[in-house]
Design an enzyme around this catalytic site. Structure first.
Site, short mmCIF file in Angstrom:
data_model
loop_
_atom_site.label_atom_id
_atom_site.label_comp_id
_atom_site.label_asym_id
_atom_site.label_seq_id
_atom_site.Cartn_x
_atom_site.Cartn_y
_atom_site.Cartn_z
N GLU A 70 -3.11 26.81 22.48
CA GLU A 70 -2.74 25.49 23.01
C GLU A 70 -2.50 25.56 24.51
O GLU A 70 -2.94 24.67 25.26
CB GLU A 70 -1.49 24.95 22.30
CG GLU A 70 -1.10 23.56 22.80
CD GLU A 70 0.17 23.01 22.17
OE1 GLU A 70 0.94 23.80 21.59
OE2 GLU A 70 0.39 21.79 22.26
N LYS A 124 9.89 22.21 18.24
CA LYS A 124 9.95 22.94 16.97
C LYS A 124 10.91 24.12 17.06
O LYS A 124 11.33 24.67 16.04
CB LYS A 124 8.57 23.43 16.55
CG LYS A 124 7.63 22.32 16.07
CD LYS A 124 6.32 22.86 15.52
CE LYS A 124 5.38 21.75 15.09
NZ LYS A 124 4.70 21.10 16.22
N HIS A 171 9.16 23.58 11.85
CA HIS A 171 7.86 22.89 11.79
C HIS A 171 7.88 21.92 10.60
O HIS A 171 7.86 22.34 9.45
CB HIS A 171 6.75 23.92 11.65
CG HIS A 171 5.38 23.36 11.83
ND1 HIS A 171 5.12 22.00 11.85
CD2 HIS A 171 4.18 23.98 12.01
CE1 HIS A 171 3.82 21.81 12.01
NE2 HIS A 171 3.23 22.99 12.12
N PHE A 203 -3.93 23.02 10.08
CA PHE A 203 -4.85 23.90 9.34
C PHE A 203 -6.05 23.05 8.90
O PHE A 203 -5.88 21.93 8.42
CB PHE A 203 -4.17 24.46 8.09
CG PHE A 203 -3.20 25.58 8.36
CD1 PHE A 203 -3.13 26.21 9.59
CD2 PHE A 203 -2.35 26.02 7.35
CE1 PHE A 203 -2.23 27.26 9.82
CE2 PHE A 203 -1.45 27.06 7.56
CZ PHE A 203 -1.39 27.67 8.80
N HIS A 228 2.48 21.19 20.57
CA HIS A 228 2.50 21.55 19.15
C HIS A 228 3.36 22.80 18.97
O HIS A 228 4.22 22.84 18.09
CB HIS A 228 1.08 21.76 18.65
CG HIS A 228 0.99 21.91 17.16
ND1 HIS A 228 1.41 20.93 16.29
CD2 HIS A 228 0.54 22.93 16.38
CE1 HIS A 228 1.23 21.34 15.04
NE2 HIS A 228 0.72 22.54 15.06
N CYS A 250 -0.80 19.74 9.48
CA CYS A 250 0.28 19.57 10.45
C CYS A 250 -0.07 18.57 11.54
O CYS A 250 0.74 18.31 12.43
CB CYS A 250 0.64 20.93 11.03
SG CYS A 250 1.06 22.07 9.71
#
Lengths: 77, 413
Positions: B314, B335, B340, B401, B303, B163
């Protein structure tokens, strides 16, 4: 236009977008119709399905023009 | 030769997202809080624990020639649509093809084409597998098609970092221009992997929201009721250009790409470091690289995927980097509206961050009804927020990830 030519023209139109009326017997797949080697595999597969014929890999190089393919298919079917 | 002082600017933007089929529609939707998340109507999803996703607002075939589209995986279609918009928006710089590069990312690649061809293999045998299936499935396919379309010959690259991929592509493009390899680079990210197996796989990780009864409210970053991310599809593209090149042709400039900070967590294959240490290092590196201080930051496109742990990690990182300035920084989690976009996220969210800077207005974070007290950020919700004028920078965070962290900084011009 023979039925085979008509069917083949529909396939080429589907794969390459060439207008049906431009797909005539003397046209070369590679030079005139924007069919590269990958697209040619798609044309062959679609012809096998549509006309119930088998077109071995070794034969494909001999099918330079639309007319060559029509003749081959007509001879097989 | 690398010249870290060579300035790189953004001269074109493109996007196709669940919120809109182009930049203007997407941006208008992000300001209004419009969700692009919808139910997946296909019966193959009936027995899955998640039956919704952010699906592109405009189907590729509505804006792309049929013959072209049939050669391409869906992620490649979306990439081309976004890249063409960005290229047109930049007024199509005229340059030596050997000075034009591509950095276009994807996290997953053409997996749906691969799966469709596997179905064909099982049903009809190998002779009916499409000769286009390899170009469709290869992760670099989207970048390669964009490169062919624009005639780019300086180099075509596909960073893959889940991502964070889209943001990493922009960082790669920045370095490509700074290193002298190219004068113009089309950078971006794309994803189109909505399929029962990907939904099932992310659901197996317990990573997805299961709010099936209310999909438009499922993606809710920073809200106490958040329960996972929402899969989305789409693409974003940017034309990056050396400042000299842009000035010489009188190009319209949105912003400077001031810097990129990239780090790795070294913590876990899929869990964020709870302290967000790697994310914080990426943001600090980006600020240092830009020569900016926390007081210069007016906006963060976070994010913020709407996962319980990720949003807190975050936020912890942002607070540690910005210190007392954090209360003055408008944070948006877009998002909440797009879902996403995985490998497309960093690119689409960079487009949003650049427009926020350019227009001095921050988009909303939709669905924030009960703010999580652990977050402690100045989150924009309800109405979009006016940003202050003057010299300033904005930050876009992307994490993937694998422990990838990418922070991009865009500066006003």
């Amino acid at each position: 236009m023979s039925q085979t030519l008509e069917g083949l023209a529909a396939i080429v139109n589907e794969v390459a977008g060439t207008p049906i009326e431009d797909i005539t017997a003397e046209k070369s797949f590679v030079d005139d119709l924007d069919i590269d080697s990958l697209s040619m595999v798609e044309v062959v597969m679609a012809c096998e399905d549509k006309f119930g014929v088998s077109i071995p890999d070794g034969e494909v190089k001999n099918l330079r023009t639309v007319g060559d393919a029509v003749a081959y298919i007509d001879a097989q079917s | 030769m690398t010249d870290s002082t060579r300035r790189v600017v953004v001269t074109g933007l493109g996007a196709t997202t669940p919120v809109g089929g182009d930049v203007a529609t997407t941006w208008a939707g992000l300001l209004r809080g419009r969700s692009g998340v919808r139910m997946l109507e296909d019966e193959r999803y009936t027995d899955l624990p998640v039956r919704f996703a952010g699906q592109v607002a405009v189907e590729p075939l509505e804006v792309m020639d049929r013959v072209e589209a049939r050669k391409l995986d869906r992620c490649q279609q979306l990439a081309l649509i976004a890249a063409r918009e960005a290229w047109a928006d930049s007024a199509q710089p005229d340059l030596d093809p050997e000075r034009l590069g591509i950095a276009f990312a994807t996290g997953i690649g053409g997996i749906v084409s691969l799966l469709d061809n596997y179905d064909t293999l099982l049903a009809r045998g190998w002779s009916r597998v499409s000769p286009m299936s390899v170009p469709q499935l290869m992760p670099n396919g989207a970048a390669a098609w964009v490169g062919l379309d624009l005639g780019a010959k300086a180099g075509i690259h596909t960073p893959v970092s889940a991502c964070a991929s889209g943001a990493e592509a922009i960082g790669y493009a920045l370095e490509m221009i700074r290193s002298g390899r190219a004068d113009v680079v089309v950078a971006g990210g794309t994803e189109a992997c909505i399929h029962p197996i990907t939904i099932a796989a992310f659901a197996a990780m317990r990573a997805l929201s299961t709010r099936n009864e209310d999909p438009t409210h499922a993606s809710r970053p920073y809200d106490l009721g958040r329960d996972g991310f929402v899969m989305g599809e789409g693409a974003g593209a940017l034309v990056l250009e050396s400042a000299e090149h842009a000035a010489a042709r009188g190009a319209r400039i949105y912003a400077e790409v001031a810097s990129v900070g990239m780090t790795a967590d070294g913590h876990h294959i899929a869990q964020p470091d709870p302290e967000g240490a790697g994310a914080a290092r990426a943001m600090r590196l980006a600020l240092e690289g830009a020569g900016a201080s926390p007081t210069d930051v007016i906006h963060i496109n976070a994010h913020a995927t709407s996962t319980p742990q990720g949003d807190i990690a975050e936020a912890t990182a942002i607070k540690s980097v910005l210190g007392t300035s954090v209360d003055d920084v408008a944070v948006s989690g877009t998002k909440s509206m797009t879902g996403h976009l995985l490998g497309g996220a960093g690119a689409v969210e960079s487009v949003a961050a650049i427009l926020a800077l350019h227009n001095r207005i921050a988009p909303v974070t939709a669905n924030l009804e009960n703010p999580d007290p652990e977050i402690g950020l100045n989150v924009v919700s309800g109405e979009p927020r006016k940003l202050r004028d003057g010299d300033a920078v904005v930050l876009n965070n992307s994490f993937g990830f694998g422990g990838h962290n990418v922070a991009l900084i865009f500066r006003s011009v």
